[in-house]
Scaffold this motif. Structure first.
Motif, PDB file in Angstrom:
ATOM      1  N   LEU A  86      -8.630   1.914 -11.863  1.00 46.89           N
ATOM      2  CA  LEU A  86      -8.791   1.646 -10.426  1.00 46.89           C
ATOM      3  C   LEU A  86      -8.277   2.850  -9.621  1.00 46.89           C
ATOM      4  O   LEU A  86      -8.917   3.301  -8.666  1.00 46.89           O
ATOM      5  N   ILE A  87      -7.122   3.379 -10.076  1.00 46.74           N
ATOM      6  CA  ILE A  87      -6.570   4.566  -9.389  1.00 46.74           C
ATOM      7  C   ILE A  87      -7.566   5.723  -9.513  1.00 46.74           C
ATOM      8  O   ILE A  87      -7.887   6.412  -8.550  1.00 46.74           O
ATOM      9  N   GLU A  88      -8.065   5.865 -10.743  1.00 47.11           N
ATOM     10  CA  GLU A  88      -8.999   6.954 -11.012  1.00 47.11           C
ATOM     11  C   GLU A  88     -10.210   6.884 -10.083  1.00 47.11           C
ATOM     12  O   GLU A  88     -10.561   7.868  -9.408  1.00 47.11           O
ATOM     13  N   SER A  89     -10.814   5.698 -10.015  1.00 46.81           N
ATOM     14  CA  SER A  89     -12.025   5.600  -9.181  1.00 46.81           C
ATOM     15  C   SER A  89     -11.677   5.751  -7.700  1.00 46.81           C
ATOM     16  O   SER A  89     -12.450   6.316  -6.924  1.00 46.81           O
ATOM     17  N   ASN A  90     -10.476   5.280  -7.316  1.00 48.72           N
ATOM     18  CA  ASN A  90     -10.098   5.421  -5.903  1.00 48.72           C
ATOM     19  C   ASN A  90      -9.805   6.863  -5.521  1.00 48.72           C
ATOM     20  O   ASN A  90     -10.141   7.292  -4.419  1.00 48.72           O
ATOM     21  N   VAL A  91      -9.167   7.606  -6.459  1.00 48.09           N
ATOM     22  CA  VAL A  91      -8.914   9.023  -6.149  1.00 48.09           C
ATOM     23  C   VAL A  91     -10.256   9.758  -6.016  1.00 48.09           C
ATOM     24  O   VAL A  91     -10.457  10.588  -5.127  1.00 48.09           O
ATOM     25  N   LEU A  92     -11.201   9.383  -6.904  1.00 51.09           N
ATOM     26  CA  LEU A  92     -12.533   9.997  -6.799  1.00 51.09           C
ATOM     27  C   LEU A  92     -13.159   9.683  -5.451  1.00 51.09           C
ATOM     28  O   LEU A  92     -13.724  10.549  -4.784  1.00 51.09           O
ATOM     29  N   SER A 144      -5.352   0.860  -1.712  1.00 54.69           N
ATOM     30  CA  SER A 144      -5.537   0.494  -3.115  1.00 54.69           C
ATOM     31  C   SER A 144      -4.728   1.401  -4.041  1.00 54.69           C
ATOM     32  O   SER A 144      -4.074   0.920  -4.972  1.00 54.69           O
ATOM     33  N   ILE A 145      -4.748   2.724  -3.779  1.00 52.58           N
ATOM     34  CA  ILE A 145      -4.003   3.649  -4.658  1.00 52.58           C
ATOM     35  C   ILE A 145      -2.511   3.312  -4.633  1.00 52.58           C
ATOM     36  O   ILE A 145      -1.858   3.205  -5.686  1.00 52.58           O
ATOM     37  N   SER A 146      -1.955   3.057  -3.446  1.00 49.25           N
ATOM     38  CA  SER A 146      -0.511   2.756  -3.364  1.00 49.25           C
ATOM     39  C   SER A 146      -0.188   1.489  -4.131  1.00 49.25           C
ATOM     40  O   SER A 146       0.790   1.445  -4.891  1.00 49.25           O
TER      41      SER A 146
END
Ligand SMILES: Nc1ncnc2c1ncn2[C@@H]1O[C@H](COP(=O)(O)OP(=O)(O)OP(=O)(O)O)[C@@H](O)[C@H]1O
Length: 596
Positions: free
Chosen positions: A294-300, A151-153
């Protein structure tokens, strides 16, 4: 590198465990983990194209409808898969829990008694139960890790129209939030470990306060309030630990939320500036403002998963050790024993691992087939320890000095020995089941032999407790509304009946009549000796009257055998047994005393 390999092995272990229980669940999860992040990012991408199309005012209707249909069908597909997985999840959880608990029971059952009797075992038992729940958690965490990376990529690709520095800035802020998350998890692991012991203590006290058989003592001693205060004190201590943890967590979350708000504000300002300059479309703005959180929540999640790995590692080491420990029911390298002709103890000394002093010192004795033996002595003189070692319940090196038919106990298949042995311990079990089960628990293959069950309960004078309508299905204890509660002596008679129900050639009774009235005690014992004619009988007792009826008496004191002989020989020798006999003789038949 070593830590990495260990961690990797634990992944493999968790994956194997889930795979073994339910392959369909495993594959379904794997598919969802790959498809879900793709769907989320594809929807953002298609949504931004849709808005861009609509904002041109000269859009083609078919293109827009096509985009819309694509978004909806991808979403539908994921929803269907998710529903299937949710349904499957329930049956997986049940199967998984039964399998793991089964193995947990086998593991604890197969452990050496010395280890189980050590107070530290109780902590370990709780810990292990918890550890098992971490197997699935570890597997889920790994799937989340892969899903989050995909997801992050994809989300970073959606930000391609932004300046690279903005993207890097965004990632750094997310990482800072992630580090705060990691700290919270580390704190939680540390506090949870401390809380385990604390919960055990206040949980035990609460159980005591709730146990009505304890109430009678608390009432007379008026110590209920005192115990309650102790419970509150322990509970408060646990709460304070928990509260401090929560306080720290709340602080971390607040800082994290402030960082997030700052991040959102700066990103929106950038986008507005880019749109103003004509470098971004409205669709791009939408894609960026959706992809960034989305990136933020995925990094978390990424940091969260790393924290979970850290948290799970110590638990999983236990689970792995426990589950890879196969129980060897029949050890083919050991000899089966078909008859017990003699039991010999040669120079046995024994120390419990958590004690400084030996419980037994230089014990030597010989018991022949059919002999009736009594072991007498002060409290804590080592009587129970000695029989546990003789029965092979303590499998330490120190207990290897026991011989059956001249063979070392370590070379004997213990299951074959236990098949020939019947025993009642001081803390014998009161099965809150019906009488049939209470009796037949010593020989389950005869559970439907009503005649045999009736004979033993008659022999021990408990046939009168049967409910005429229910017969052997009369339930004992408190478990059902129809259960009947027994007196201490009645429970002991049931236990004696259970011991005799098994056709054993060695019968060991540890204070079997301590709760039985002295009037019936001797008769009961004589009955017992009569029906155990060809059996070897070992009775531990504080009642010298009982000891007087056996072939050989072993007198113990402070872990040593002080005297061995018949009642007549020991009384004559005027030693420690004689002292005990003199103190208790009023209780027994005057004629018997005079005869000696
Ligand atoms: N599981 C255990 N772990 C550690 N020490 C133990 C354990 N069981 C017994 N002991 C200790 O070993 C010693 C002998 O205990 P044991 O139970 O064998 O005595 P006993 O003669 O049967 O006593 P009693 O007549 O009171 O039943 C005691 O000091 C006791 O505290």
């Amino acid at each position: 590198m070593k830590a990495f390999l260990k961690g990797f092995n634990l992944f493999v272990f968790s994956f194997k465990e889930v795979w073994k229980v339910d392959k369909k669940y495993f594959l379904l999860n794997l598919m969802l983990l790959i498809v879900t992040p793709i769907q989320l990012n594809a929807s953002i991408y298609l949504g931004s194209k849709l808005i861009n199309n609509l904002s041109t005012m000269s859009f083609k209707l078919m293109d827009v409808v096509q985009l819309l249909l694509m978004i909806i069908s991808i979403e539908l597909l994921i929803t269907i898969f998710t529903q299937i997985q949710v349904k499957h999840n329930l049956s997986f959880t049940e199967k998984f829990s039964i399998r793991q608990n089964n193995r947990l029971l086998d593991y604890f059952y197969g452990m050496d008694m010395v280890e189980k009797e050590n107070p530290s075992f109780h902590g370990k038992a709780n810990y292990n139960e918890f550890a098992l729940s971490k197997i699935e958690s570890n597997y889920q965490s790994f799937l989340t890790l892969v899903s989050v990376l995909i997801s992050i990529s994809l989300s970073i690709a959606l930000l391609h129209k932004l300046n690279i520095l903005v993207i890097v800035g965004l990632l750094i802020l997310c990482m800072l939030r992630g580090l705060l998350e990691l700290r919270t998890i580390r704190n939680r692991v540390e506090v949870t470990n401390i809380l385990q012991t604390s919960h055990r203590t206040h949980g035990y006290l609460f159980q005591m306060l709730n146990n009505f058989s304890v109430h009678k003592e608390l009432m007379i001693n008026q110590s209920f309030e005192f115990l309650k205060k102790l419970w509150i004190k322990k509970k408060r201590h646990a709460f304070e630990l928990q509260f401090n943890l929560e306080k720290k967590t709340i602080n971390y979350i607040t800082i994290s939320k402030i960082l997030s708000a700052g991040c959102k504000l700066s990103l929106s300002l950038f986008c507005i500036y880019y749109i103003y300059k004509g470098n971004l479309t409205i669709g791009d703005y939408m894609a960026i403002t959706m992809a960034a959180p989305l990136i933020e929540s995925n990094v978390l999640s990424l940091f969260n998963v790393c924290g979970k790995f850290y948290e799970n590692t110590s638990y999983l080491k236990f689970a792995n050790e426990m589950l890879s420990n196969e129980i060897n029911e029949n050890d083919s390298t050991r000899d089966e024993i078909s008859e017990i002709d003699s039991i010999e103890v040669r120079n046995l000394s024994f120390k419990y691992p958590n004690r400084d002093k030996n419980a037994l010192n230089h014990i030597n004795l010989m018991i022949n087939k059919g002999e009736k033996i009594a072991i007498v002595g002060d409290n804590a003189s080592g009587k129970t320890t000695l029989i546990k070692i003789i029965l092979g319940l303590y499998q330490s090196e120190q207990s290897d000095n026991v011989f059956y038919n001249g063979k070392e106990i370590k070379d004997i298949d213990l299951h074959s020995l236990w098949r020939k042995t019947s025993v009642i311990f001081q803390d014998f079990t009161k099965f809150e089941l019906d009488i049939r089960h209470n009796i037949a628990m010593s020989n389950v293959s005869e559970i439907n032999n009503d005649e045999k069950i009736n004979n033993v309960i008659k022999l021990f004078g408990v046939s009168n407790i049967l409910n005429p309508e229910k017969g052997l299905a009369t339930e004992l204890g408190y478990l059902t509304d129809e259960s009947i509660n027994l007196s201490g002596g009645q429970w002991q008679r049931i236990a004696l009946a259970r011991a005799l129900f098994k056709e054993a050639s060695l019968v060991v009774l540890d204070e079997p009549t301590s709760a039985i009235d002295p009037n019936s005690e001797l008769d009961l014992l004589k009955n017992l000796i009569e029906v155990s004619d060809d059996k070897t009988l070992i009775i531990i007792t504080h009642r010298i009257g009982i000891a007087a009826n056996v072939d050989k008496i072993i007198v113990m004191k402070e872990g040593e055998i002080k005297e061995i002989g018949t009642h007549y020989e020991l009384v004559k020798s005027r030693g420690y047994y004689f002292e005990m006999w003199t103190q208790q003789k009023e209780l027994y038949n005057k004629q018997e005393v005079e005869a000696v």
